[in-house]
Design a protein around this motif. Sequence first.
Motif, PDB file in Angstrom:
ATOM      1  N   LYS A  57       5.784  32.976   1.175  1.00 47.26           N
ATOM      2  CA  LYS A  57       5.547  32.334   2.305  1.00 47.26           C
ATOM      3  C   LYS A  57       4.246  32.174   2.214  1.00 47.26           C
ATOM      4  O   LYS A  57       3.429  32.904   1.934  1.00 47.26           O
ATOM      5  CB  LYS A  57       5.809  32.694   3.616  1.00 47.26           C
ATOM      6  CG  LYS A  57       5.989  31.553   4.388  1.00 47.26           C
ATOM      7  CD  LYS A  57       7.183  30.226   4.153  1.00 47.26           C
ATOM      8  CE  LYS A  57       8.129  30.846   4.359  1.00 47.26           C
ATOM      9  NZ  LYS A  57       9.776  29.428   4.630  1.00 47.26           N
ATOM     10  N   PHE A  58       3.768  30.686   1.565  1.00 44.43           N
ATOM     11  CA  PHE A  58       2.332  30.468   1.639  1.00 44.43           C
ATOM     12  C   PHE A  58       2.122  29.549   2.755  1.00 44.43           C
ATOM     13  O   PHE A  58       2.024  29.034   3.222  1.00 44.43           O
ATOM     14  CB  PHE A  58       1.930  29.761   0.720  1.00 44.43           C
ATOM     15  CG  PHE A  58       0.872  29.285   0.087  1.00 44.43           C
ATOM     16  CD1 PHE A  58       0.194  29.817  -0.228  1.00 44.43           C
ATOM     17  CD2 PHE A  58       0.796  27.670  -0.180  1.00 44.43           C
ATOM     18  CE1 PHE A  58      -1.466  29.732  -0.670  1.00 44.43           C
ATOM     19  CE2 PHE A  58      -0.228  27.393  -0.078  1.00 44.43           C
ATOM     20  CZ  PHE A  58      -1.891  28.184  -0.316  1.00 44.43           C
ATOM     21  N   ARG A  69       3.677  26.135   5.980  1.00 44.06           N
ATOM     22  CA  ARG A  69       4.180  27.371   5.295  1.00 44.06           C
ATOM     23  C   ARG A  69       4.915  26.580   4.751  1.00 44.06           C
ATOM     24  O   ARG A  69       5.985  25.613   4.463  1.00 44.06           O
ATOM     25  CB  ARG A  69       4.880  28.079   6.173  1.00 44.06           C
ATOM     26  CG  ARG A  69       4.169  28.699   7.032  1.00 44.06           C
ATOM     27  CD  ARG A  69       5.071  29.137   8.401  1.00 44.06           C
ATOM     28  NE  ARG A  69       4.313  30.052   9.019  1.00 44.06           N
ATOM     29  CZ  ARG A  69       4.612  29.733  10.877  1.00 44.06           C
ATOM     30  NH1 ARG A  69       3.380  28.230  10.882  1.00 44.06           N
ATOM     31  NH2 ARG A  69       2.905  30.631  11.114  1.00 44.06           N
ATOM     32  N   ILE A 111      -0.648  34.123   2.848  1.00 40.49           N
ATOM     33  CA  ILE A 111       1.267  34.965   2.446  1.00 40.49           C
ATOM     34  C   ILE A 111       1.548  36.024   3.163  1.00 40.49           C
ATOM     35  O   ILE A 111       1.111  36.309   3.836  1.00 40.49           O
ATOM     36  CB  ILE A 111       0.793  35.377   1.005  1.00 40.49           C
ATOM     37  CG1 ILE A 111      -0.135  36.748   0.666  1.00 40.49           C
ATOM     38  CG2 ILE A 111       0.107  34.093  -0.249  1.00 40.49           C
ATOM     39  CD1 ILE A 111       0.772  37.450  -0.944  1.00 40.49           C
TER      40      ILE A 111
END
Length: 245
Positions: A57-58, A69, A111
């Motif tokens: 997940k960035f 996200r 992240i």
Amino acid sequence: MSITSPIRRVERVRHELVRRDVQVARVETISPQFLAVTFTGTALEGFTSLSFDDHLKFMFVGPSGEVHRRDYTPRHFDAARRELTIEFALHAGGLASDWARQAQPGMPATIGGPRGSMIIPVDFDWHLLVGDATALPAIHRRLEELPPGARVLVIAHAPTPEDQRAMPTRADAQVRWVPTGDDLVSAVRELALPAGEGFVWCAGEAAVMARMRDMLATDKGHPREGMRVAAYWKVGAEGHHENLE
């Protein structure tokens, strides 16, 4: 065509879910529609990605100050240098794409994950990798990881001919590029799957991948335990990621 039900089980490994604050180390242009952003930071100590199929997940701050996200493939991780590289497809109007276009060394991001890894054995008789632009980082990573002599067929779509990247591999690979995402389904339908025990991995737009899954299972008769089909995005939806098979 001879189909053998896979006897090697895919190994699913769970990881501790950790939120990591990082910063941009460098930005590199891969092609007209792709950027590679490398992140660094002490928070990357202990980062683990065991499969090309992993996603993290960035998290980033948008223009109005809100946190967004998105799911991305860990393209490369250098544990010694504590550097993690993610590739961004530059979609028009995409918030993550806009962030990547403006990324500069020192910019912060966060992240989370990967939450787990699905480890697909490399010693199948053959491998089929299929995907659109969003799947190219995962396909590229898989080709790098496959051993010498592994037989792999790749069917891929890129936004422009200039985005059709070279993907070095030690495997025995055949790569075919198709004009559109929809052509992925047609190309696989026309393909005679090799004999023996194979694994099929596909990723791309949700509706296209749903057709791909049904065609592989019904028309091709490929065993469901021998495939992984994922929707990496969906028309009209933000931040969509779904495992279809």
